[in-house]
Design a protein around this motif. Structure first.
Motif, PDB file in Angstrom:
ATOM      1  N   UNK A  70       0.792  -1.234   0.000  1.00 19.34           N
ATOM      2  CA  UNK A  70       0.000   0.000   0.000  1.00 19.34           C
ATOM      3  C   UNK A  70       0.819   1.276   0.000  1.00 19.34           C
ATOM      4  N   UNK A  71       2.081   1.180   0.305  1.00 17.00           N
ATOM      5  CA  UNK A  71       2.838   2.396   0.570  1.00 17.00           C
ATOM      6  C   UNK A  71       3.611   2.885  -0.642  1.00 17.00           C
ATOM      7  N   UNK A  72       4.348   3.933  -0.399  1.00 16.11           N
ATOM      8  CA  UNK A  72       5.125   4.569  -1.441  1.00 16.11           C
ATOM      9  C   UNK A  72       6.304   3.692  -1.863  1.00 16.11           C
ATOM     10  N   UNK A 241       1.381  13.869  -0.216  1.00 12.43           N
ATOM     11  CA  UNK A 241       0.788  14.081  -1.540  1.00 12.43           C
ATOM     12  C   UNK A 241       0.448  12.720  -2.131  1.00 12.43           C
ATOM     13  N   UNK A 242      -0.654  12.680  -2.868  1.00 14.70           N
ATOM     14  CA  UNK A 242      -1.051  11.445  -3.525  1.00 14.70           C
ATOM     15  C   UNK A 242      -0.439  11.431  -4.920  1.00 14.70           C
ATOM     16  N   UNK A 243       0.431  10.461  -5.133  1.00 13.93           N
ATOM     17  CA  UNK A 243       1.203  10.384  -6.369  1.00 13.93           C
ATOM     18  C   UNK A 243       0.761   9.169  -7.154  1.00 13.93           C
ATOM     19  N   UNK A 244       0.506   9.345  -8.427  1.00 14.50           N
ATOM     20  CA  UNK A 244       0.097   8.223  -9.275  1.00 14.50           C
ATOM     21  C   UNK A 244       1.195   7.888 -10.274  1.00 14.50           C
ATOM     22  N   UNK A 245       1.232   6.626 -10.676  1.00 14.59           N
ATOM     23  CA  UNK A 245       2.257   6.140 -11.589  1.00 14.59           C
ATOM     24  C   UNK A 245       1.596   5.470 -12.778  1.00 14.59           C
ATOM     25  N   UNK A 335      -1.319   4.162  -7.373  1.00 16.00           N
ATOM     26  CA  UNK A 335      -1.059   5.424  -6.687  1.00 16.00           C
ATOM     27  C   UNK A 335      -0.806   5.181  -5.216  1.00 16.00           C
ATOM     28  N   UNK A 336      -0.124   6.093  -4.587  1.00 20.30           N
ATOM     29  CA  UNK A 336       0.192   5.965  -3.162  1.00 20.30           C
ATOM     30  C   UNK A 336       0.414   7.350  -2.579  1.00 20.30           C
TER      31      UNK A 336
END
Lengths: 385, 385
Positions: A70-72, A241-245, A335-336
């Motif tokens: 679940x994490x970054x 911040x919510x970052x998507x890949x 995203x994470x």
């Protein structure tokens, strides 16, 4: 994961493995150090503690499995490069590199930054990508004629780094408690809830332990500052911040370079590319990520990231093709939440005391290149106490 | 509001006043210009159009009353100052000042910016506030020993500016349609829905008109870019931020200066102070403002603003007192969405073409000092067509 030598620690993966804390010592502590969170920051910290303080009792607690899904740690680019790094951080980057080489199974990979105008050290983009015509095809060299390169860059999987570091820590004597939610308590205690899943797929607490330690390190990623505030009453100014890949379905090979332009990084992975957009600033408290709409069309990318990609479509025409997976809802795009030390996307990873017995360890957007060294520096400081 | 001369326009405040569009002209248009939004930007624009293009048919449409209670016009600081303004914007500020003096009933009021370190032109804070001991008591002069002053600053009520400009426009011949929701249509038309309230307090559409104009100006404040995207299919990169204005219950007088420190402005108003915190950056798409918590205590201030105020409590000890109204939920603190041109809190107000017949007019954080001139410049450009 089982014991491999007489010094090995133990690992508990599920509640079927009975967990009993070690007998408390005269000062009431069960452990010297408890680390909350087996992402890369917590795992490298634990491995470094095991190395620097070998006679101590260490416990690493992770809410999910290893690596946590679940994490970054799973979604970070996994790009080590000194491109764009201020000179005063190069030593920390080199120290991190040594740890990445130990635990992260890195791949040497050319890193190419693209520019519209010549900059110090830049070469023609066509020259920089002479051996990589497939990569050159992703961009418009007439709009981005200049490139700077980092031939010493590495890519690696942060999840692999976390896994190997945690396993090394266990081999060196640390205990590892998976699928356990841990919250810090003032004064160096941890409330640990071992989680299990019912046959109706609910996650429930199977048993709770109150564990005391000489020192607790909160390495819960983006959730760390909230743990500090909710459970210790310590207010911090850190953000997240919510970052998507998003995925770019264009073939890449083991030698394909990473590409960077205007904050966007394209990382070759699994024979295609993963896109890592710029983090502009913290997201406000209470923000729930949602998919975006662009002139009415729903996508799984959040609006701000979508706008950034649209703005780069002329420079990187591949973004305007159907190879870019936009999804239709948030669940379609990995995203994470990423920690932002002091709410600042440019801030380096850091640690700071929350109380005399609890320290917060934060990675964030620069953890790929600088995080391992910060975790190691904290281990050295704690081992010296 | 009724006709006061033969050239006056008409105003419709509620659906009990029958509205009939003027007969279309040979090109099918009912109006030369339709302005959507009677905030300060739209109202000053309409007044300037009435002045620069007196023979044209003008219609100003506002979703609420005049001034609108929901928008940024009511809650903006209403502070005109050239402090912190780049030199290349001073001419625009002076042109705005002339319009503020015409429509805004401004009050001359000393503006004082506080600093921890000496800066060009700074004087000792105690000297700057020698005549204002009550103001000096709000801050710690040992921490903020330096001050720069703008003796030419004004304060005014942006809602008054909007009201007077709209009334001047009507007196000069513009029509005004209140309590009417208007959305732009491609090619210079507006769908106007006259709203009314049922006896169960529901807002419903009473009647809808399709109005054609030579040119439509969208001056819907923070909602303008969304109108452009949803109804014209034109994507913009503008953003918005939710700004709150907490109340500080400390007496102020007609001569009390405004105070600025680290992005926070304290504006004397109604015998007390209104606080205008810094806008850091755009809020993400889909963000719904929520009250904050600080180490568990709920407040009506959003978390980010709360953090900023806490960070300033040592410099401005009055913020640490119960005089600062923190509220317990969002509804307790006045707040409004502010447009951010290009998502940038430092960007000046602007206008831009959405299609050949529709223009977007945006104010934002600098509308107090620069907005009226931008509205006037657009009027001059449109009148010259």
């Amino acid at each position: 994961m089982t014991a491999s030598s007489s010094r090995s620690g133990r690992a508990w993966a599920h509640v079927g493995q009975p967990f009993t804390p070690p007998a408390p010592r005269p000062d009431g502590t069960h452990h010297d150090f408890i680390v909350i969170g087996a992402g890369r920051m917590g795992s490298v910290l634990t491995a470094a503690l095991a190395a620097h303080a070998p006679a101590t009792r260490l416990l690493l607690i992770e809410e999910g499995g290893l690596p946590n899904e679940d994490g970054d740690t799973i979604l970070a680019p996994g790009l080590w490069t000194t491109a764009h790094l201020p000179a005063d951080r190069h030593a920390a980057a080199q120290a991190s590199r040594a740890l990445i080489e130990t635990f992260g199974a890195p791949t040497p990979r050319l890193h190419v930054s693209l520019h519209a105008h010549a900059t110090p050290g830049s070469v023609p983009t066509r020259d920089a990508l002479r051996d990589h015509p497939d990569t050159l095809a992703l961009l418009d060299p007439a709009r981005l004629p200049h490139a700077t390169t980092d031939p010493h860059a590495l890519t690696y999987r942060p999840g692999t780094l976390a896994l190997n570091a945690a396993q090394a820590a266990v081999r060196a004597g640390a205990d590892l408690l998976l699928n356990t939610r841990a919250v810090p308590q003032p004064g160096g205690a941890v409330r640990a809830e071992r989680l299990t899943v019912t046959n109706t797929h609910q996650v429930v607490t199977h048993e709770t332990h109150l564990l005391r330690a000489r020192h607790v390190i909160v390495a819960g990623g983006a959730a760390g500052p909230a743990l500090a505030e909710q459970h210790l009453g310590v207010h911090t100014r850190h953000g997240r911040a919510y970052r998507q890949s998003p995925h770019l379905n264009v073939p890449s090979g083991p030698d394909s370079p990473t590409l960077h332009h205007a904050g966007l990084t394209l990382v070759p992975r699994h024979g295609a590319y993963t896109l890592h957009p710029r983090v502009h600033h913290r997201d406000p408290h209470g923000y729930r990520p949602t998919g975006g709409h662009l002139t009415g069309v729903p996508t799984g990318l959040r609006r701000e990231t979508l706008e950034d990609l649209v703005a780069l479509m002329e420079d990187l025409p591949v973004l305007a093709t159907s190879q870019l997976h936009l999804g239709r809802s948030l669940a379609d795009i990995p995203g994470a939440w990423t920690a932002l030390p002091y709410g600042d996307p440019l801030h380096a990873p850091l640690f700071e005391a929350l109380d005399p017995h609890v320290t917060l360890l934060l990675g964030g957007p620069h953890a790929d290149t600088l995080g391992p060294q910060v975790a190691q520096a904290l281990a050295q400081q704690l081992a010296g106490r």
